[in-house]
Design a protein around this motif. Sequence first.
Motif, PDB file in Angstrom:
ATOM      1  N   UNK A 120       0.900  -1.238  -0.101  1.00  0.00           N
ATOM      2  CA  UNK A 120       0.013   0.018  -0.016  1.00  0.00           C
ATOM      3  C   UNK A 120       0.960   1.300   0.166  1.00  0.00           C
ATOM      4  N   UNK A 121       0.579   2.680  -0.178  1.00  0.00           N
ATOM      5  CA  UNK A 121       0.867   3.705  -0.269  1.00  0.00           C
ATOM      6  C   UNK A 121       1.976   3.781   1.022  1.00  0.00           C
ATOM      7  N   UNK A 122       1.494   3.277   2.219  1.00  0.00           N
ATOM      8  CA  UNK A 122       2.619   3.390   3.411  1.00  0.00           C
ATOM      9  C   UNK A 122       3.536   2.398   3.500  1.00  0.00           C
ATOM     10  N   UNK A 123       3.478   1.365   2.682  1.00  0.00           N
ATOM     11  CA  UNK A 123       4.449   0.212   2.609  1.00  0.00           C
ATOM     12  C   UNK A 123       3.969  -0.949   3.206  1.00  0.00           C
ATOM     13  N   UNK A 124       2.658  -0.901   3.721  1.00  0.00           N
ATOM     14  CA  UNK A 124       2.326  -2.006   4.451  1.00  0.00           C
ATOM     15  C   UNK A 124       2.022  -2.890   3.505  1.00  0.00           C
ATOM     16  N   UNK A 125       2.322  -4.381   3.523  1.00  0.00           N
ATOM     17  CA  UNK A 125       1.873  -5.234   2.544  1.00  0.00           C
ATOM     18  C   UNK A 125       0.267  -5.209   2.305  1.00  0.00           C
ATOM     19  N   UNK A 126      -0.103  -5.424   1.025  1.00  0.00           N
ATOM     20  CA  UNK A 126      -1.302  -5.808   0.540  1.00  0.00           C
ATOM     21  C   UNK A 126      -1.973  -7.016   1.218  1.00  0.00           C
ATOM     22  N   UNK A 127      -2.722  -6.981   2.149  1.00  0.00           N
ATOM     23  CA  UNK A 127      -3.214  -8.394   2.552  1.00  0.00           C
ATOM     24  C   UNK A 127      -4.910  -8.776   2.443  1.00  0.00           C
ATOM     25  N   UNK A 128      -4.987  -9.751   1.849  1.00  0.00           N
ATOM     26  CA  UNK A 128      -6.106 -10.259   1.535  1.00  0.00           C
ATOM     27  C   UNK A 128      -6.768 -11.388   2.558  1.00  0.00           C
ATOM     28  N   UNK A 129      -7.396 -11.183   3.451  1.00  0.00           N
ATOM     29  CA  UNK A 129      -8.065 -12.065   4.579  1.00  0.00           C
ATOM     30  C   UNK A 129      -8.518 -13.152   3.812  1.00  0.00           C
ATOM     31  N   UNK A 130      -8.318 -14.490   4.521  1.00  0.00           N
ATOM     32  CA  UNK A 130      -8.550 -15.683   3.962  1.00  0.00           C
ATOM     33  C   UNK A 130      -9.525 -16.147   5.114  1.00  0.00           C
ATOM     34  N   UNK A 131     -11.042 -16.399   4.823  1.00  0.00           N
ATOM     35  CA  UNK A 131     -11.490 -16.887   5.911  1.00  0.00           C
ATOM     36  C   UNK A 131     -11.522 -18.432   6.030  1.00  0.00           C
ATOM     37  N   UNK A 132     -11.655 -18.743   7.218  1.00  0.00           N
ATOM     38  CA  UNK A 132     -11.355 -20.432   7.634  1.00  0.00           C
ATOM     39  C   UNK A 132     -12.765 -21.169   7.056  1.00  0.00           C
ATOM     40  N   UNK A 133     -12.548 -22.117   6.268  1.00  0.00           N
ATOM     41  CA  UNK A 133     -13.814 -22.916   6.093  1.00  0.00           C
ATOM     42  C   UNK A 133     -13.735 -24.350   6.513  1.00  0.00           C
ATOM     43  N   UNK A 134     -12.533 -24.724   7.279  1.00  0.00           N
ATOM     44  CA  UNK A 134     -12.412 -25.952   7.882  1.00  0.00           C
ATOM     45  C   UNK A 134     -11.322 -26.138   8.759  1.00  0.00           C
ATOM     46  N   UNK A 135     -11.272 -26.767   9.778  1.00  0.00           N
ATOM     47  CA  UNK A 135     -10.349 -26.621  10.752  1.00  0.00           C
ATOM     48  C   UNK A 135     -10.396 -28.109  11.621  1.00  0.00           C
TER      49      UNK A 135
END
Length: 105
Positions: free
Chosen positions: A88-103
């Motif tokens: 992102x503009x502040x150098x924070x990594x672009x993170x895409x959340x991944x929802x849990x569907x099984x554990x």
Amino acid sequence: MPSIHAFRMQLKPGVIDEYRRRHDEIWPELTALLTDSGIHDYSIFLDEETLTLFAVLKLADVNARDALPDHPVMKRWWDYMAPLMEVQADNRPVETPLPMIFHHA
């Protein structure tokens, strides 16, 4: 009981070895910050075909994860890693959340 968080990030082409090296030499002050913030059992996996990183971490019920973007050590790490990743503009990594569907415990 800790919660589990997973997310996806993206490497730039040709930087796998450097990304791995930087994490092999992770700063002690960064690991202390993560631990003190309630983050533990943190792993990052790589899909070498797509250069997609998959991260999984456990987060303590009482934690300071939301304060990390304002911490100088975190900002310095993001600046250090920015040339290797989509950020992102502040150098924070672009993170895409991944929802849990099984554990399976």
